[in-house]
Scaffold this motif. Structure first.
Motif, mmCIF file in Angstrom:
data_model
loop_
_atom_site.group_PDB
_atom_site.id
_atom_site.type_symbol
_atom_site.label_atom_id
_atom_site.label_comp_id
_atom_site.label_asym_id
_atom_site.label_seq_id
_atom_site.Cartn_x
_atom_site.Cartn_y
_atom_site.Cartn_z
ATOM 1 N N MET A 168 0.834 -1.202 0.000
ATOM 2 C CA MET A 168 0.000 0.000 0.000
ATOM 3 C C MET A 168 0.870 1.255 0.000
ATOM 4 S SD MET A 168 -2.634 -1.474 2.894
ATOM 5 C CE MET A 168 -3.280 0.121 3.378
ATOM 6 N N LEU A 169 1.864 1.253 0.859
ATOM 7 C CA LEU A 169 2.758 2.402 0.995
ATOM 8 C C LEU A 169 3.593 2.594 -0.267
ATOM 9 C CD1 LEU A 169 3.249 4.421 3.249
ATOM 10 C CD2 LEU A 169 5.030 2.940 4.140
ATOM 11 N N SER A 170 4.093 1.511 -0.815
ATOM 12 C CA SER A 170 4.924 1.579 -2.020
ATOM 13 C C SER A 170 4.138 2.141 -3.203
ATOM 14 C CB SER A 170 5.465 0.195 -2.365
ATOM 15 O OG SER A 170 6.343 -0.271 -1.366
ATOM 16 N N LEU A 171 2.895 1.713 -3.359
ATOM 17 C CA LEU A 171 2.067 2.206 -4.457
ATOM 18 C C LEU A 171 1.835 3.709 -4.338
ATOM 19 C CD1 LEU A 171 -0.569 -0.669 -4.790
ATOM 20 C CD2 LEU A 171 1.266 -0.101 -6.387
ATOM 21 N N LEU A 172 1.630 4.193 -3.115
ATOM 22 C CA LEU A 172 1.445 5.630 -2.900
ATOM 23 C C LEU A 172 2.680 6.413 -3.334
ATOM 24 C CD1 LEU A 172 -0.089 8.092 -1.736
ATOM 25 C CD2 LEU A 172 0.950 7.539 0.489
ATOM 26 N N ILE A 173 3.863 5.938 -2.941
ATOM 27 C CA ILE A 173 5.101 6.641 -3.275
ATOM 28 C C ILE A 173 5.370 6.601 -4.778
ATOM 29 C CG2 ILE A 173 7.583 6.749 -2.877
ATOM 30 C CD1 ILE A 173 5.756 7.535 -0.480
ATOM 31 N N ILE A 174 5.108 5.468 -5.407
ATOM 32 C CA ILE A 174 5.295 5.366 -6.860
ATOM 33 C C ILE A 174 4.338 6.319 -7.581
ATOM 34 C CG2 ILE A 174 5.023 3.851 -8.860
ATOM 35 C CD1 ILE A 174 6.021 1.554 -7.013
ATOM 36 N N LEU A 175 3.089 6.368 -7.138
ATOM 37 C CA LEU A 175 2.107 7.285 -7.735
ATOM 38 C C LEU A 175 2.556 8.734 -7.573
ATOM 39 C CD1 LEU A 175 -0.673 7.674 -9.081
ATOM 40 C CD2 LEU A 175 -1.674 7.726 -6.778
ATOM 41 N N ARG A 176 3.112 9.062 -6.418
ATOM 42 C CA ARG A 176 3.587 10.428 -6.162
ATOM 43 C C ARG A 176 4.752 10.794 -7.088
ATOM 44 N NH1 ARG A 176 2.361 15.492 -5.048
ATOM 45 N NH2 ARG A 176 3.811 16.553 -3.647
#
Length: 200
Positions: A168-176
């Motif tokens: 979940m956290l990784s997807l947020l950072i990649i999206l950012r």
């Protein structure tokens, strides 16, 4: 459990909303990182405009913004998925800070801090991944993208229970980092040692 989780999610967001880069730059009489350099209020940009000491302080503060809420929630007994939501809230606070006009940074250090309670072995692997990529390419954003992309795999190997929240956290950072990805593809991304109004 749910009321406690909601409380910690709110606390994490408010904690994450404290822009370390802006506070440290003001303390060192440096230009506002939101209007100088790459205009990203993070440790890399502070390094460009102010040097190692301010950047290091920003890095430590940003890491703690993720570690403290997540560690506190862990000791309060929240389950892994709820810990993931607390971690995301801290990162969202960094990205959209309540106290600074909702204009924040990329939340890489805050995400790293949120993963830190999982273990020092995970932290070491993430740092090593970032360092290798930055050493070979000079791109801080690429190092961050590689590290967060590998984070779920490292977590699965070390503590599988926390794999879902780390995803979940990784997807947020990649999206950012979607703009960084575009610039990396077009080779217009600024490198970590670039000075001036570079893109980051």
């Amino acid at each position: 459990m749910i009321p406690l989780a909601l409380l910690m999610i709110c606390v994490a967001y408010l904690f994450g909303s404290l822009s370390s880069a802006v506070v440290i730059c003001k303390a060192f009489s440096l230009p506002d990182p939101r209007t100088a350099g790459s205009k990203n209020p993070g440790a890399t940009n502070v390094y460009r405009i102010g040097g190692r000491i301010p950047a290091l302080l920003v890095l430590v503060m940003d890491i703690l913004k993720g570690t403290i809420p997540v560690y506190s929630s862990y000791f309060l007994g929240l389950d892994p998925v709820l810990l993931g939501l607390v971690a995301i809230a801290a990162c969202l606070g960094h990205i959209f800070p309540l106290y600074f006009g909702f204009k924040g940074g990329k939340a890489v250090a805050t995400a790293f801090g949120a993963m830190l309670p999982i273990g020092l072995d995970l932290a070491g692997l993430l740092i090593l991944s970032w360092v290798i990529v930055v050493f070979l390419t000079g791109y801080s954003s690429l190092g961050a993208l590689v590290a967060v992309s590998l984070a779920p795999l490292f977590t699965w190997l070390i503590k599988p229970l926390y794999t879902v929240p780390v995803i979940m956290l990784s997807l947020l950072i990649i999206l950012r980092h979607r703009d960084n990805i575009k610039r990396l593809v077009s080779r217009s991304e600024g490198k970590i040692w670039d000075k001036g109004n570079t893109k980051e």
